[in-house]
Write an enzyme that holds these catalytic residues in place. Structure first.
Site, PDB file in Angstrom:
ATOM      1  N   LYS A   1       0.974  -1.058   0.180  1.00  0.00           N
ATOM      2  CA  LYS A   1      -0.017   0.080  -0.106  1.00  0.00           C
ATOM      3  C   LYS A   1       0.987   1.361  -0.032  1.00  0.00           C
ATOM      4  O   LYS A   1       2.227   1.233   0.181  1.00  0.00           O
ATOM      5  CB  LYS A   1      -0.857  -0.110   1.218  1.00  0.00           C
ATOM      6  CG  LYS A   1      -0.257   0.189   2.323  1.00  0.00           C
ATOM      7  CD  LYS A   1      -1.122  -0.138   3.755  1.00  0.00           C
ATOM      8  CE  LYS A   1      -0.372  -0.073   5.115  1.00  0.00           C
ATOM      9  NZ  LYS A   1      -0.970  -0.585   6.083  1.00  0.00           N
TER      10      LYS A   1
ATOM     11  N   ARG B   1     -11.035  -0.308  14.714  1.00  0.00           N
ATOM     12  CA  ARG B   1     -10.853   0.305  13.509  1.00  0.00           C
ATOM     13  C   ARG B   1     -11.702  -0.266  12.567  1.00  0.00           C
ATOM     14  O   ARG B   1     -12.927  -0.290  12.909  1.00  0.00           O
ATOM     15  CB  ARG B   1      -9.304   0.278  13.036  1.00  0.00           C
ATOM     16  CG  ARG B   1      -9.084   1.363  11.857  1.00  0.00           C
ATOM     17  CD  ARG B   1      -7.420   1.449  11.637  1.00  0.00           C
ATOM     18  NE  ARG B   1      -6.773   0.167  10.885  1.00  0.00           N
ATOM     19  CZ  ARG B   1      -5.859   0.135  10.249  1.00  0.00           C
ATOM     20  NH1 ARG B   1      -4.951   1.269  10.472  1.00  0.00           N
ATOM     21  NH2 ARG B   1      -5.269  -1.031   9.714  1.00  0.00           N
TER      22      ARG B   1
ATOM     23  N   HIS C   1      -6.382  -7.243  12.777  1.00  0.00           N
ATOM     24  CA  HIS C   1      -5.160  -6.363  12.817  1.00  0.00           C
ATOM     25  C   HIS C   1      -4.869  -5.937  14.128  1.00  0.00           C
ATOM     26  O   HIS C   1      -5.650  -5.698  14.905  1.00  0.00           O
ATOM     27  CB  HIS C   1      -5.482  -5.102  11.866  1.00  0.00           C
ATOM     28  CG  HIS C   1      -4.180  -4.463  11.558  1.00  0.00           C
ATOM     29  ND1 HIS C   1      -2.980  -4.949  11.076  1.00  0.00           N
ATOM     30  CD2 HIS C   1      -3.783  -3.110  11.725  1.00  0.00           C
ATOM     31  CE1 HIS C   1      -2.227  -4.036  10.752  1.00  0.00           C
ATOM     32  NE2 HIS C   1      -2.675  -3.197  11.037  1.00  0.00           N
TER      33      HIS C   1
ATOM     34  N   ARG D   1       1.119 -10.862   7.361  1.00  0.00           N
ATOM     35  CA  ARG D   1       1.080  -9.428   6.486  1.00  0.00           C
ATOM     36  C   ARG D   1       2.247  -8.610   6.806  1.00  0.00           C
ATOM     37  O   ARG D   1       2.151  -8.077   7.948  1.00  0.00           O
ATOM     38  CB  ARG D   1      -0.189  -8.816   6.364  1.00  0.00           C
ATOM     39  CG  ARG D   1      -1.485  -9.670   6.309  1.00  0.00           C
ATOM     40  CD  ARG D   1      -2.677  -8.772   6.235  1.00  0.00           C
ATOM     41  NE  ARG D   1      -2.804  -8.023   7.574  1.00  0.00           N
ATOM     42  CZ  ARG D   1      -3.476  -8.467   8.694  1.00  0.00           C
ATOM     43  NH1 ARG D   1      -4.224  -9.535   8.849  1.00  0.00           N
ATOM     44  NH2 ARG D   1      -3.463  -7.790   9.737  1.00  0.00           N
TER      45      ARG D   1
ATOM     46  N   TYR E   1      14.194  30.533   6.893  1.00  0.00           N
ATOM     47  CA  TYR E   1      13.115  31.149   7.446  1.00  0.00           C
ATOM     48  C   TYR E   1      13.132  31.306   9.084  1.00  0.00           C
ATOM     49  O   TYR E   1      13.543  30.330   9.571  1.00  0.00           O
ATOM     50  CB  TYR E   1      11.804  30.634   7.119  1.00  0.00           C
ATOM     51  CG  TYR E   1      11.471  30.587   5.710  1.00  0.00           C
ATOM     52  CD1 TYR E   1      10.884  31.727   5.287  1.00  0.00           C
ATOM     53  CD2 TYR E   1      11.077  29.317   5.050  1.00  0.00           C
ATOM     54  CE1 TYR E   1      10.615  31.926   3.798  1.00  0.00           C
ATOM     55  CE2 TYR E   1      10.765  29.364   3.879  1.00  0.00           C
ATOM     56  CZ  TYR E   1      10.339  30.736   3.003  1.00  0.00           C
ATOM     57  OH  TYR E   1       9.906  30.939   1.835  1.00  0.00           O
TER      58      TYR E   1
ATOM     59  N   CYS F   1      12.800  24.043   4.072  1.00  0.00           N
ATOM     60  CA  CYS F   1      12.047  24.845   3.252  1.00  0.00           C
ATOM     61  C   CYS F   1      11.088  23.844   2.510  1.00  0.00           C
ATOM     62  O   CYS F   1      11.307  22.702   2.383  1.00  0.00           O
ATOM     63  CB  CYS F   1      12.366  25.760   2.455  1.00  0.00           C
ATOM     64  SG  CYS F   1      13.588  26.981   3.325  1.00  0.00           S
ATOM     65  N   MET F   2      10.087  24.335   1.664  1.00  0.00           N
ATOM     66  CA  MET F   2       9.231  23.312   0.919  1.00  0.00           C
ATOM     67  C   MET F   2       9.692  22.493  -0.048  1.00  0.00           C
ATOM     68  O   MET F   2       9.525  21.423  -0.196  1.00  0.00           O
ATOM     69  CB  MET F   2       8.264  24.200   0.264  1.00  0.00           C
ATOM     70  CG  MET F   2       7.226  23.327  -0.313  1.00  0.00           C
ATOM     71  SD  MET F   2       5.791  24.454  -0.869  1.00  0.00           S
ATOM     72  CE  MET F   2       4.963  25.397   0.037  1.00  0.00           C
ATOM     73  N   ASP F   3      10.792  23.106  -0.739  1.00  0.00           N
ATOM     74  CA  ASP F   3      11.690  22.563  -1.927  1.00  0.00           C
ATOM     75  C   ASP F   3      13.194  22.412  -1.682  1.00  0.00           C
ATOM     76  O   ASP F   3      13.844  21.977  -2.642  1.00  0.00           O
ATOM     77  CB  ASP F   3      11.171  23.056  -3.240  1.00  0.00           C
ATOM     78  CG  ASP F   3       9.907  23.644  -3.437  1.00  0.00           C
ATOM     79  OD1 ASP F   3       8.965  23.260  -3.706  1.00  0.00           O
ATOM     80  OD2 ASP F   3       9.894  24.835  -3.163  1.00  0.00           O
TER      81      ASP F   3
HETATM   82  C1  LIG Z   1      -0.355  -1.511   6.876  1.00  0.00           C
HETATM   83  C2  LIG Z   1      -0.819  -3.025   7.149  1.00  0.00           C
HETATM   84  C3  LIG Z   1      -0.095  -4.084   7.490  1.00  0.00           C
HETATM   85  C4  LIG Z   1       1.422  -4.025   7.553  1.00  0.00           C
HETATM   86  O1  LIG Z   1       1.917  -3.408   8.842  1.00  0.00           O
HETATM   87  P1  LIG Z   1       3.406  -3.366   9.107  1.00  0.00           P
HETATM   88  O2  LIG Z   1       3.564  -3.050  10.407  1.00  0.00           O
HETATM   89  O3  LIG Z   1       4.098  -2.457   8.055  1.00  0.00           O
HETATM   90  O4  LIG Z   1       4.042  -4.819   8.755  1.00  0.00           O
HETATM   91  C5  LIG Z   1      -0.542  -5.455   7.718  1.00  0.00           C
HETATM   92  N1  LIG Z   1      -2.023  -5.394   7.788  1.00  0.00           N
HETATM   93  C6  LIG Z   1      -2.843  -4.353   7.456  1.00  0.00           C
HETATM   94  C7  LIG Z   1      -4.055  -4.605   7.668  1.00  0.00           C
HETATM   95  C8  LIG Z   1      -2.268  -3.078   7.379  1.00  0.00           C
HETATM   96  O5  LIG Z   1      -2.909  -1.861   7.094  1.00  0.00           O
END
Ligand SMILES: *Cc1c(COP(=O)(O)O)cnc(C)c1O
Length: 397
Positions: A59, A157, A188, A244, A288, A335-337
């Site tokens: 992701k 969540r 999760h 995961r 700045y 700064c920004m860039d």
């Molecule tokens: C981002 C995410 C992960 C991975 O988590 P890490 O801590 O980066 O290994 C696994 N499952 C879900 C649902 C996530 O949103």
């Protein structure tokens, strides 16, 4: 200045191959993803989680490492599944020809579920309303949605809480109808980065209970999955059928206050070329707000990266930028860039490359050090480096 976003796949770039590298770097600032490091980390995680399957989480453009390139490298190195949050992320991978099992876990009302199923994207269902919407989207089209039902176990969540028994019963009925197949049950973890956190054990127990409720309803999901990177490395009892992993794939330590027992290699390096260098007298107030003043005659180097490229503010005592093995201070506010380095006597010249973030080999800070100094999480630090402005290069050996 708006720069073109570009990606180059460089095969067999050897570490000293500066010339070959310059030839493919038409920009002043860029990120390099070391796909050899990604493959190493995936192999380490595959070994740590076996016999469970490994889902590599790509992701947010693979935490800014490049989703398509990381997905391919991860699959080569032994990952069996890919995970993303949104459907557009999943479609990008399919469009690029990535064919592996792929779960997208975040979609809401009116999402293009039929398109996702037609592209072989597995979907998550968090409740009956979403389950019915997915079933309605595929019914009558000759499609069958492959689902991972998400249960609430203590993060509050996404995921079904009190609705779980109804969700599994409804899913079972839709399986009989032939419109869905439940291949996964998952949840999760909220606190797995902290060793022995009591919430983790509570979540494990709630998950096991939920799996039993699903089984009693007649579901036979072949993938039960709960562990993120931290739990993959510390809790074999939480691997179930699949883990995961995101952060660890990118070589960043997912544990708080501890080191993993395996070696993970950071995969991303952020570099830029100095555009200008000038002499400054003692007392020159830089950037700045004039928060920084030179204390002696020095040289100031301008680097064309800033907070719009994900470079955060760090305390003035930090020396986060690397130049040929020396650690260099950022003078005043980012700064920004652009940002200014106080390089003192270093023989730095316009066109020279500095490293802003990486493995530390050039004197620069790692993502973990930047995160600790800036008050960002490691996740925020990495995802902040997204492809919005600077180019991306993928290196493999
Ligand atoms: C981002 C995410 C992960 C991975 O988590 P890490 O801590 O980066 O290994 C696994 N499952 C879900 C649902 C996530 O949103």
């Amino acid at each position: 200045m708006q720069q073109k976003v570009w990606t180059v796949q460089v095969e067999s770039l050897d570490q000293d191959g500066a010339n070959g590298h310059e030839a493919v770097t038409p920009t002043l600032a860029w990120r390099e993803t070391d796909l050899t490091a990604v493959r190493h980390n995936v192999r380490v995680l595959t070994a740590a989680s076996a016999p469970a399957h490994l889902m590599v989480v790509v992701k947010a453009d693979a935490y800014s490492h490049g989703a398509v390139e990381v997905a391919r490298a991860a699959l080569e190195a032994g990952a069996s599944h890919l995970g993303v949050a949104t459907l557009p992320e999943a479609f990008e991978l399919r469009h690029a020809g990535v064919r592996a099992p792929l779960l997208a876990w975040l979609a809401g009302p009116s999402a293009p579920y039929a398109d996702a199923v037609a592209r072989d994207v597995e979907l998550a269902a968090y409740g009956c309303r979403q389950l019915d919407e997915i079933a309605d989207a595929v019914r009558g089209r000759g499609l069958m949605a492959r689902l991972h039902l998400k249960v609430e176990t203590g993060m509050w969540r996404g995921g079904a809480a009190g609705e779980w028994p109804a969700l599994v019963a409804r899913a079972r009925a839709l399986e009989d109808e032939g419109v869905v197949q439940v291949i996964g049950v998952w949840s999760h973890l909220a606190c797995a980065d902290v060793a022995e956190h009591p919430a983790t054990e509570e979540q494990r127990r709630a998950f096991v209970d939920a799996v039993q409720v699903a089984a009693a309803a007649g579901l036979r999901p072949r993938l039960r999955h709960l562990a993120n990177s931290a739990a993959t490395l510390t809790r074999p009892d939480m691997h179930f059928d699949m883990v995961r992993c995101g952060l660890a794939v990118y070589g960043v330590n997912p544990l708080t206050g501890a080191r993993p027992r395996v070696e993970l290699k950071p995969a991303v390096t952020v570099k830029a070329r100095v555009t200008h260098v000038k002499e400054a007298p003692p007392g020159a107030a830089v950037s700045y707000g004039h928060t920084y003043r030179t204390s002696e005659p020095t040289r100031l180097a301008l680097v064309p990266m800033g907070y719009a490229d994900g470079i955060p503010a760090v305390p003035p005592t930090a020396r986060p930028v690397g130049y040929r093995g020396s650690s260099v201070r950022i003078a005043g506010r980012v700064c920004m860039d652009q940002l200014v380095l106080d390089v003192g006597d270093l023989p730095i010249a316009p066109g020279d490359t500095v490293t802003l973030l990486g493995t530390g080999g050039d004197g620069e800070h790692t993502a973990e050090q930047w995160a600790a100094l800036s008050g960002r999480s490691q996740y925020e630090m990495l995802t902040g480096l997204a492809r919005r402005r600077v180019g991306a290069v993928h290196l493999c050996q």
